[in-house]
Design a protein around this motif. Structure first.
Motif, PDB file in Angstrom:
ATOM      1  N   LEU A 151      74.341  49.942   9.027  1.00  0.00           N
ATOM      2  CA  LEU A 151      74.829  48.671   8.514  1.00  0.00           C
ATOM      3  C   LEU A 151      74.157  47.531   9.278  1.00  0.00           C
ATOM      4  CD1 LEU A 151      76.885  46.966   6.818  1.00  0.00           C
ATOM      5  CD2 LEU A 151      78.424  47.156   8.785  1.00  0.00           C
ATOM      6  N   VAL A 152      73.507  46.634   8.556  1.00  0.00           N
ATOM      7  CA  VAL A 152      72.946  45.411   9.141  1.00  0.00           C
ATOM      8  C   VAL A 152      73.765  44.260   8.574  1.00  0.00           C
ATOM      9  CG1 VAL A 152      70.898  43.967   9.418  1.00  0.00           C
ATOM     10  CG2 VAL A 152      70.663  46.463   9.251  1.00  0.00           C
ATOM     11  N   ASP A 153      74.772  43.803   9.337  1.00  0.00           N
ATOM     12  CA  ASP A 153      75.711  42.834   8.765  1.00  0.00           C
ATOM     13  C   ASP A 153      75.340  41.383   9.027  1.00  0.00           C
ATOM     14  OD1 ASP A 153      76.400  42.449  11.435  1.00  0.00           O
ATOM     15  OD2 ASP A 153      78.293  43.531  11.291  1.00  0.00           O
ATOM     16  N   LEU A 154      74.398  41.123   9.952  1.00  0.00           N
ATOM     17  CA  LEU A 154      73.968  39.762  10.284  1.00  0.00           C
ATOM     18  C   LEU A 154      75.151  38.865  10.656  1.00  0.00           C
ATOM     19  CD1 LEU A 154      71.209  39.110   7.579  1.00  0.00           C
ATOM     20  CD2 LEU A 154      70.934  40.009   9.892  1.00  0.00           C
ATOM     21  N   ALA A 155      76.159  39.447  11.285  1.00  0.00           N
ATOM     22  CA  ALA A 155      77.315  38.663  11.712  1.00  0.00           C
ATOM     23  C   ALA A 155      76.892  37.646  12.765  1.00  0.00           C
ATOM     24  CB  ALA A 155      78.395  39.582  12.285  1.00  0.00           C
ATOM     25  N   PRO A 156      77.452  36.431  12.736  1.00  0.00           N
ATOM     26  CA  PRO A 156      77.118  35.435  13.751  1.00  0.00           C
ATOM     27  C   PRO A 156      77.441  35.938  15.157  1.00  0.00           C
ATOM     28  CG  PRO A 156      78.355  34.441  11.943  1.00  0.00           C
ATOM     29  CD  PRO A 156      78.419  35.922  11.747  1.00  0.00           C
ATOM     30  N   THR A 157      76.590  35.607  16.114  1.00  0.00           N
ATOM     31  CA  THR A 157      76.827  35.912  17.517  1.00  0.00           C
ATOM     32  C   THR A 157      77.181  34.619  18.241  1.00  0.00           C
ATOM     33  OG1 THR A 157      75.252  37.741  17.488  1.00  0.00           O
ATOM     34  CG2 THR A 157      75.825  36.833  19.632  1.00  0.00           C
ATOM     35  N   VAL A 158      78.353  34.565  18.843  1.00  0.00           N
ATOM     36  CA  VAL A 158      78.791  33.353  19.534  1.00  0.00           C
ATOM     37  C   VAL A 158      78.001  33.190  20.832  1.00  0.00           C
ATOM     38  CG1 VAL A 158      80.726  32.201  20.667  1.00  0.00           C
ATOM     39  CG2 VAL A 158      81.103  33.456  18.533  1.00  0.00           C
ATOM     40  N   LEU A 159      77.387  32.025  21.013  1.00  0.00           N
ATOM     41  CA  LEU A 159      76.639  31.706  22.229  1.00  0.00           C
ATOM     42  C   LEU A 159      77.391  30.720  23.116  1.00  0.00           C
ATOM     43  CD1 LEU A 159      73.084  31.232  20.661  1.00  0.00           C
ATOM     44  CD2 LEU A 159      74.086  33.336  21.593  1.00  0.00           C
ATOM     45  N   LEU A 160      78.202  29.877  22.503  1.00  0.00           N
ATOM     46  CA  LEU A 160      79.000  28.896  23.235  1.00  0.00           C
ATOM     47  C   LEU A 160      80.264  28.638  22.431  1.00  0.00           C
ATOM     48  CD1 LEU A 160      79.235  26.749  25.551  1.00  0.00           C
ATOM     49  CD2 LEU A 160      78.175  25.128  23.959  1.00  0.00           C
TER      50      LEU A 160
ATOM     51  N   PRO B 103      83.574  23.588  24.729  1.00  0.00           N
ATOM     52  CA  PRO B 103      82.750  22.371  24.846  1.00  0.00           C
ATOM     53  C   PRO B 103      82.203  22.174  26.257  1.00  0.00           C
ATOM     54  CG  PRO B 103      84.780  21.907  23.651  1.00  0.00           C
ATOM     55  CD  PRO B 103      84.932  23.284  24.216  1.00  0.00           C
ATOM     56  N   ILE B 104      80.947  21.732  26.337  1.00  0.00           N
ATOM     57  CA  ILE B 104      80.294  21.360  27.587  1.00  0.00           C
ATOM     58  C   ILE B 104      79.737  19.949  27.417  1.00  0.00           C
ATOM     59  CG2 ILE B 104      78.397  21.839  29.179  1.00  0.00           C
ATOM     60  CD1 ILE B 104      78.593  24.747  28.480  1.00  0.00           C
ATOM     61  N   SER B 105      80.098  19.033  28.327  1.00  0.00           N
ATOM     62  CA  SER B 105      79.642  17.649  28.248  1.00  0.00           C
ATOM     63  C   SER B 105      78.649  17.345  29.356  1.00  0.00           C
ATOM     64  CB  SER B 105      80.826  16.680  28.342  1.00  0.00           C
ATOM     65  OG  SER B 105      81.685  16.809  27.234  1.00  0.00           O
ATOM     66  N   LYS B 106      77.620  16.590  29.009  1.00  0.00           N
ATOM     67  CA  LYS B 106      76.617  16.139  29.964  1.00  0.00           C
ATOM     68  C   LYS B 106      76.371  14.647  29.734  1.00  0.00           C
ATOM     69  CE  LYS B 106      75.387  20.267  31.665  1.00  0.00           C
ATOM     70  NZ  LYS B 106      75.288  20.639  33.096  1.00  0.00           N
ATOM     71  N   SER B 107      76.313  13.878  30.831  1.00  0.00           N
ATOM     72  CA  SER B 107      76.115  12.433  30.729  1.00  0.00           C
ATOM     73  C   SER B 107      74.710  12.047  31.148  1.00  0.00           C
ATOM     74  CB  SER B 107      77.134  11.694  31.605  1.00  0.00           C
ATOM     75  OG  SER B 107      78.450  11.875  31.127  1.00  0.00           O
ATOM     76  N   THR B 108      74.193  10.999  30.521  1.00  0.00           N
ATOM     77  CA  THR B 108      72.936  10.387  30.919  1.00  0.00           C
ATOM     78  C   THR B 108      73.236   8.935  31.310  1.00  0.00           C
ATOM     79  OG1 THR B 108      72.480   9.782  28.616  1.00  0.00           O
ATOM     80  CG2 THR B 108      71.579  11.871  29.402  1.00  0.00           C
ATOM     81  N   LYS B 109      72.216   8.131  31.550  1.00  0.00           N
ATOM     82  CA  LYS B 109      72.415   6.766  32.037  1.00  0.00           C
ATOM     83  C   LYS B 109      73.261   5.935  31.076  1.00  0.00           C
ATOM     84  CE  LYS B 109      69.826   2.792  33.831  1.00  0.00           C
ATOM     85  NZ  LYS B 109      68.471   2.254  34.110  1.00  0.00           N
ATOM     86  N   TYR B 110      72.988   6.069  29.780  1.00  0.00           N
ATOM     87  CA  TYR B 110      73.685   5.251  28.792  1.00  0.00           C
ATOM     88  C   TYR B 110      74.421   6.071  27.727  1.00  0.00           C
ATOM     89  CZ  TYR B 110      70.786   1.484  30.668  1.00  0.00           C
ATOM     90  OH  TYR B 110      70.167   0.579  31.492  1.00  0.00           O
ATOM     91  N   GLY B 111      74.508   7.378  27.908  1.00  0.00           N
ATOM     92  CA  GLY B 111      75.107   8.174  26.852  1.00  0.00           C
ATOM     93  C   GLY B 111      75.762   9.446  27.351  1.00  0.00           C
ATOM     94  N   LYS B 112      76.417  10.142  26.440  1.00  0.00           N
ATOM     95  CA  LYS B 112      77.044  11.428  26.735  1.00  0.00           C
ATOM     96  C   LYS B 112      76.865  12.352  25.546  1.00  0.00           C
ATOM     97  CE  LYS B 112      81.605  12.133  26.784  1.00  0.00           C
ATOM     98  NZ  LYS B 112      83.014  12.151  27.243  1.00  0.00           N
ATOM     99  N   VAL B 113      76.525  13.601  25.841  1.00  0.00           N
ATOM    100  CA  VAL B 113      76.358  14.628  24.813  1.00  0.00           C
ATOM    101  C   VAL B 113      77.355  15.745  25.104  1.00  0.00           C
ATOM    102  CG1 VAL B 113      74.795  16.279  23.724  1.00  0.00           C
ATOM    103  CG2 VAL B 113      73.913  14.082  24.555  1.00  0.00           C
ATOM    104  N   THR B 114      78.110  16.149  24.087  1.00  0.00           N
ATOM    105  CA  THR B 114      79.056  17.254  24.220  1.00  0.00           C
ATOM    106  C   THR B 114      78.697  18.334  23.221  1.00  0.00           C
ATOM    107  OG1 THR B 114      80.845  15.787  24.909  1.00  0.00           O
ATOM    108  CG2 THR B 114      81.470  17.973  24.129  1.00  0.00           C
ATOM    109  N   TRP B 115      78.324  19.516  23.735  1.00  0.00           N
ATOM    110  CA  TRP B 115      78.077  20.670  22.873  1.00  0.00           C
ATOM    111  C   TRP B 115      79.416  21.355  22.609  1.00  0.00           C
ATOM    112  CZ3 TRP B 115      74.630  19.028  26.464  1.00  0.00           C
ATOM    113  CH2 TRP B 115      73.296  18.900  26.068  1.00  0.00           C
ATOM    114  N   ASN B 116      79.817  21.429  21.359  1.00  0.00           N
ATOM    115  CA  ASN B 116      81.111  22.011  21.000  1.00  0.00           C
ATOM    116  C   ASN B 116      81.041  23.522  20.813  1.00  0.00           C
ATOM    117  OD1 ASN B 116      82.487  19.481  20.923  1.00  0.00           O
ATOM    118  ND2 ASN B 116      81.459  19.056  18.982  1.00  0.00           N
ATOM    119  N   LYS B 117      80.005  24.003  20.139  1.00  0.00           N
ATOM    120  CA  LYS B 117      79.844  25.434  19.908  1.00  0.00           C
ATOM    121  C   LYS B 117      78.415  25.722  19.474  1.00  0.00           C
ATOM    122  CE  LYS B 117      81.795  24.989  15.233  1.00  0.00           C
ATOM    123  NZ  LYS B 117      82.881  25.425  14.332  1.00  0.00           N
TER     124      LYS B 117
END
Length: 307
Positions: A174-183, A186-200
């Protein structure tokens, strides 16, 4: 690119997809690995040309759909437009846009290749919704006697895309191609003028927003993120796909195939925006997602295991 599976609000596939030629037509619902994929029972009927019926009970992911195959029925007495061979199928749309049409379905049985598609009663499945239909095989000519189907297999997708494969019997893989969770947190990272949050983030066989299946020997890394300008910049800031790269294990980089196109002013914020990269597969190891934003670089690692 995409086969016949077309998002209602997005262009892809043979009708004008925006990626490299060659793939089949695919929000990530985080459904994880397939479950309940038990071996199908043996075919019924005393003669290969007679009526056959058995339960498949297996699930695959393809082009933004979670497809669960139920009972297969072959009845040679049926006349067109009824299909002699049909598989009960549940179609769950796990992508953020509606889908319509049908991918290619091929049964490989006894040296024959039988082509099928969704019954015409399945028109559109909205995002997050589930529909029920059949995959119909209109057998003609020598295909009218497919032989014993209990040891056959079903391939989802055309010859150019990465295919899901469903063996009907105890043999085969069976090759089901089910999604594999990598994240999944949420992980947040800030820069000088902004913030990026990876949710999943997840490893997929398709690009969710336009239901585009990737080519053979490829996979898609798909992330959903928030971006916010934390300090109002007088001239604003423009963001597009060029702000995103994925650094693969050997140190080289892959450009984003999908990403936001956004002008940021007055501390503007966007949420759950899809960013997707196409990678060669298999290629397990540590990856790095990098975003240039707010006069700085925001980076997170992603570990992809061999599967």
């Amino acid at each position: 690119m995409a086969a016949l599976m077309i998002p209602v609000l997005a262009s892809c596939g043979v009708v004008g997809g925006k990626k490299d030629e060659g793939g089949d037509a695919g929000s990530n619902s985080g459904l994880g690995n397939a479950s309940g994929n038990e071996d199908a029972s043996a075919g019924q009927g005393d003669a290969p040309a007679g009526t056959q019926s058995f339960d498949i009970n297996k699930t695959v992911w393809y082009s933004g759909m979670k497809l669960t195959f139920g009972k297969l029925t072959y009845d040679p007495a049926k006349e067109y437009p009824e299909a002699k061979l049909a598989i009960d199928t549940t179609v769950e749309n796990v992508s953020p846009t509606s889908v319509q049409g049908s991918p290619t379905f091929t049964i490989k049985a006894n040296g024959k290749f039988l082509e099928g598609r969704f019954n015409d009663d399945l028109r559109t499945v909205p995002a997050g919704e589930t529909g029920k239909t059949t995959v119909d095989f209109q057998l003609i000519g020598t295909d009218q006697e497919p032989g014993d189907l209990s040891a056959a297999e079903l391939q989802v997708g055309d010859s150019k895309s990465v295919n899901a494969v469903v063996p009907f019997g105890a043999g085969g893989e069976l090759v089901d191609l089910a999604p594999t969770v990598l994240l999944d947190k949420p992980i947040s990272k800030s820069t000088k003028y902004g913030k990026v949050t990876w949710n999943k983030c997840s490893l997929e066989g398709y690009f969710p927003s336009d239901h585009e299946q990737v080519e053979k020997d490829m996979r898609a890394v798909v992330c959903y993120l928030d971006m916010q300008q934390t300090v109002a910049m007088p001239a604003g800031e423009a963001v597009d796909q060029g702000n995103f790269i994925l650094r693969v294990p050997d140190g080289s980089v892959v450009a984003a195939d999908e990403g936001p196109i956004q002008a940021f002013y007055r501390k503007q914020k966007i949420t759950d925006t899809e960013v997707a990269f196409k990678i060669r597969w298999p290629a397990p190891g540590t990856y790095k997602m990098e975003v240039e934003f707010g006069e700085g670089k925001s980076t997170i690692p992603l570990t992809i295991a061999d599967s």
